[in-house]
Design a protein around this motif. Structure first.
Motif, PDB file in Angstrom:
ATOM      1  N   LEU A  59      55.498 -27.854  72.413  1.00  0.00           N
ATOM      2  CA  LEU A  59      54.589 -29.010  72.374  1.00  0.00           C
ATOM      3  C   LEU A  59      53.180 -28.620  72.829  1.00  0.00           C
ATOM      4  O   LEU A  59      52.191 -29.078  72.255  1.00  0.00           O
ATOM      5  CB  LEU A  59      55.141 -30.156  73.217  1.00  0.00           C
ATOM      6  CG  LEU A  59      56.370 -30.850  72.634  1.00  0.00           C
ATOM      7  CD1 LEU A  59      56.921 -31.886  73.611  1.00  0.00           C
ATOM      8  CD2 LEU A  59      56.064 -31.482  71.282  1.00  0.00           C
ATOM      9  N   SER A  60      53.091 -27.765  73.822  1.00  0.00           N
ATOM     10  CA  SER A  60      51.788 -27.270  74.261  1.00  0.00           C
ATOM     11  C   SER A  60      51.073 -26.571  73.117  1.00  0.00           C
ATOM     12  O   SER A  60      49.887 -26.802  72.863  1.00  0.00           O
ATOM     13  CB  SER A  60      51.979 -26.310  75.442  1.00  0.00           C
ATOM     14  OG  SER A  60      50.804 -25.589  75.705  1.00  0.00           O
ATOM     15  N   PHE A  61      51.796 -25.740  72.422  1.00  0.00           N
ATOM     16  CA  PHE A  61      51.250 -24.962  71.306  1.00  0.00           C
ATOM     17  C   PHE A  61      50.867 -25.877  70.142  1.00  0.00           C
ATOM     18  O   PHE A  61      49.759 -25.807  69.617  1.00  0.00           O
ATOM     19  CB  PHE A  61      52.297 -23.941  70.859  1.00  0.00           C
ATOM     20  CG  PHE A  61      51.751 -22.762  70.128  1.00  0.00           C
ATOM     21  CD1 PHE A  61      51.330 -21.635  70.816  1.00  0.00           C
ATOM     22  CD2 PHE A  61      51.664 -22.766  68.753  1.00  0.00           C
ATOM     23  CE1 PHE A  61      50.819 -20.539  70.141  1.00  0.00           C
ATOM     24  CE2 PHE A  61      51.160 -21.676  68.062  1.00  0.00           C
ATOM     25  CZ  PHE A  61      50.738 -20.552  68.763  1.00  0.00           C
ATOM     26  N   ILE A  62      51.763 -26.746  69.752  1.00  0.00           N
ATOM     27  CA  ILE A  62      51.539 -27.630  68.606  1.00  0.00           C
ATOM     28  C   ILE A  62      50.390 -28.601  68.870  1.00  0.00           C
ATOM     29  O   ILE A  62      49.519 -28.782  68.021  1.00  0.00           O
ATOM     30  CB  ILE A  62      52.831 -28.418  68.263  1.00  0.00           C
ATOM     31  CG1 ILE A  62      53.891 -27.489  67.688  1.00  0.00           C
ATOM     32  CG2 ILE A  62      52.537 -29.565  67.295  1.00  0.00           C
ATOM     33  CD1 ILE A  62      55.281 -28.111  67.624  1.00  0.00           C
ATOM     34  N   LEU A  63      50.401 -29.219  70.031  1.00  0.00           N
ATOM     35  CA  LEU A  63      49.411 -30.248  70.343  1.00  0.00           C
ATOM     36  C   LEU A  63      48.082 -29.672  70.823  1.00  0.00           C
ATOM     37  O   LEU A  63      47.086 -30.389  70.901  1.00  0.00           O
ATOM     38  CB  LEU A  63      49.977 -31.213  71.391  1.00  0.00           C
ATOM     39  CG  LEU A  63      51.256 -31.954  70.986  1.00  0.00           C
ATOM     40  CD1 LEU A  63      51.793 -32.780  72.149  1.00  0.00           C
ATOM     41  CD2 LEU A  63      51.019 -32.812  69.746  1.00  0.00           C
ATOM     42  N   GLY A  64      48.081 -28.379  71.156  1.00  0.00           N
ATOM     43  CA  GLY A  64      46.854 -27.758  71.634  1.00  0.00           C
ATOM     44  C   GLY A  64      46.503 -28.150  73.056  1.00  0.00           C
ATOM     45  O   GLY A  64      45.353 -28.046  73.473  1.00  0.00           O
ATOM     46  N   ILE A  65      47.485 -28.595  73.811  1.00  0.00           N
ATOM     47  CA  ILE A  65      47.279 -28.953  75.208  1.00  0.00           C
ATOM     48  C   ILE A  65      47.633 -27.732  76.053  1.00  0.00           C
ATOM     49  O   ILE A  65      48.799 -27.370  76.150  1.00  0.00           O
ATOM     50  CB  ILE A  65      48.136 -30.169  75.611  1.00  0.00           C
ATOM     51  CG1 ILE A  65      47.762 -31.377  74.750  1.00  0.00           C
ATOM     52  CG2 ILE A  65      48.000 -30.458  77.097  1.00  0.00           C
ATOM     53  CD1 ILE A  65      48.682 -32.567  74.904  1.00  0.00           C
ATOM     54  N   GLY A 112      54.827 -11.076  69.622  1.00  0.00           N
ATOM     55  CA  GLY A 112      53.535 -10.529  69.213  1.00  0.00           C
ATOM     56  C   GLY A 112      52.617 -11.605  68.662  1.00  0.00           C
ATOM     57  O   GLY A 112      51.420 -11.626  68.953  1.00  0.00           O
ATOM     58  N   GLY A 113      53.153 -12.513  67.870  1.00  0.00           N
ATOM     59  CA  GLY A 113      52.366 -13.619  67.338  1.00  0.00           C
ATOM     60  C   GLY A 113      51.844 -14.524  68.443  1.00  0.00           C
ATOM     61  O   GLY A 113      50.688 -14.950  68.427  1.00  0.00           O
ATOM     62  N   ALA A 114      52.700 -14.800  69.435  1.00  0.00           N
ATOM     63  CA  ALA A 114      52.264 -15.638  70.551  1.00  0.00           C
ATOM     64  C   ALA A 114      51.202 -14.927  71.385  1.00  0.00           C
ATOM     65  O   ALA A 114      50.254 -15.555  71.859  1.00  0.00           O
ATOM     66  CB  ALA A 114      53.467 -16.025  71.421  1.00  0.00           C
ATOM     67  N   LEU A 115      51.331 -13.609  71.529  1.00  0.00           N
ATOM     68  CA  LEU A 115      50.304 -12.851  72.242  1.00  0.00           C
ATOM     69  C   LEU A 115      48.966 -12.911  71.502  1.00  0.00           C
ATOM     70  O   LEU A 115      47.903 -13.029  72.121  1.00  0.00           O
ATOM     71  CB  LEU A 115      50.742 -11.392  72.430  1.00  0.00           C
ATOM     72  CG  LEU A 115      51.782 -11.152  73.521  1.00  0.00           C
ATOM     73  CD1 LEU A 115      52.320  -9.725  73.429  1.00  0.00           C
ATOM     74  CD2 LEU A 115      51.195 -11.424  74.897  1.00  0.00           C
ATOM     75  N   MET A 116      49.010 -12.847  70.173  1.00  0.00           N
ATOM     76  CA  MET A 116      47.767 -12.948  69.401  1.00  0.00           C
ATOM     77  C   MET A 116      47.110 -14.316  69.597  1.00  0.00           C
ATOM     78  O   MET A 116      45.884 -14.426  69.609  1.00  0.00           O
ATOM     79  CB  MET A 116      48.022 -12.688  67.921  1.00  0.00           C
ATOM     80  CG  MET A 116      48.256 -11.219  67.610  1.00  0.00           C
ATOM     81  SD  MET A 116      48.270 -10.854  65.847  1.00  0.00           S
ATOM     82  CE  MET A 116      49.780 -11.641  65.334  1.00  0.00           C
ATOM     83  N   ALA A 117      47.931 -15.344  69.768  1.00  0.00           N
ATOM     84  CA  ALA A 117      47.379 -16.688  69.977  1.00  0.00           C
ATOM     85  C   ALA A 117      46.550 -16.750  71.256  1.00  0.00           C
ATOM     86  O   ALA A 117      45.629 -17.560  71.360  1.00  0.00           O
ATOM     87  CB  ALA A 117      48.510 -17.720  70.019  1.00  0.00           C
ATOM     88  N   LEU A 118      46.845 -15.889  72.210  1.00  0.00           N
ATOM     89  CA  LEU A 118      46.074 -15.859  73.457  1.00  0.00           C
ATOM     90  C   LEU A 118      44.640 -15.394  73.223  1.00  0.00           C
ATOM     91  O   LEU A 118      43.764 -15.642  74.056  1.00  0.00           O
ATOM     92  CB  LEU A 118      46.756 -14.956  74.489  1.00  0.00           C
ATOM     93  CG  LEU A 118      48.113 -15.441  74.996  1.00  0.00           C
ATOM     94  CD1 LEU A 118      48.746 -14.385  75.890  1.00  0.00           C
ATOM     95  CD2 LEU A 118      47.977 -16.769  75.718  1.00  0.00           C
TER      96      LEU A 118
END
Length: 130
Positions: A59-65, A112-118
């Motif tokens: 939810l944090s990821f999807i909502l951008g919170i 790896g994808g989640a790390l790139m999101a950082l």
């Protein structure tokens, strides 16, 4: 266009973790049994905690919170859980080993994808966060 791509990517990426977090509760008995099979201590509690962890991070990821917090939670989850639940190197049955190998490598790629999101500066476009 890049803002729209980020939104669609967030929805697709986050949906996987949201779905799986909810599945921990919808299929709690089966998930607990599988965790017990994989020798997870306190398997029932681990299923509940990991399900909640997945839902919150998704939810944090999807909502951008606070998406960097959500992305970090996803990375931690995948790096902790994958070697335990998909320990292909310890499996003798060929089909089970292949299944665990596929899931392990998929999870490492997702980390790896989640790390790139950082690397994406906050706030993210179309976020519910201020």
């Amino acid at each position: 266009m890049s803002d729209l791509a980020l939104l669609i990517g967030r929805l697709l990426f986050g949906a996987l973790f949201l779905y799986n977090g909810l599945a921990h509760f919808r299929n709690r008995a089966a998930s607990t049994g599988y965790a017990q099979y994989k020798n997870v201590p306190a398997a029932g509690a681990a299923v509940v905690v990991s399900g909640l962890w997945l839902i919150v991070s998704a939810l944090s990821f999807i909502l951008g919170i606070r998406p960097h917090v959500g992305a970090t939670m996803i990375v931690v989850f995948l790096l902790v859980v994958s070697p335990v639940m998909h320990n292909y190197w310890a499996v003798s049955d060929d089909a089970t080993r292949m299944n665990d190998f596929i899931n392990f490598t998929k999870n490492i790629a997702l980390a790896g994808g989640a790390l790139m999101a950082l690397a994406i500066p906050e706030p993210w476009a179309y976020s519910l966060a201020p």
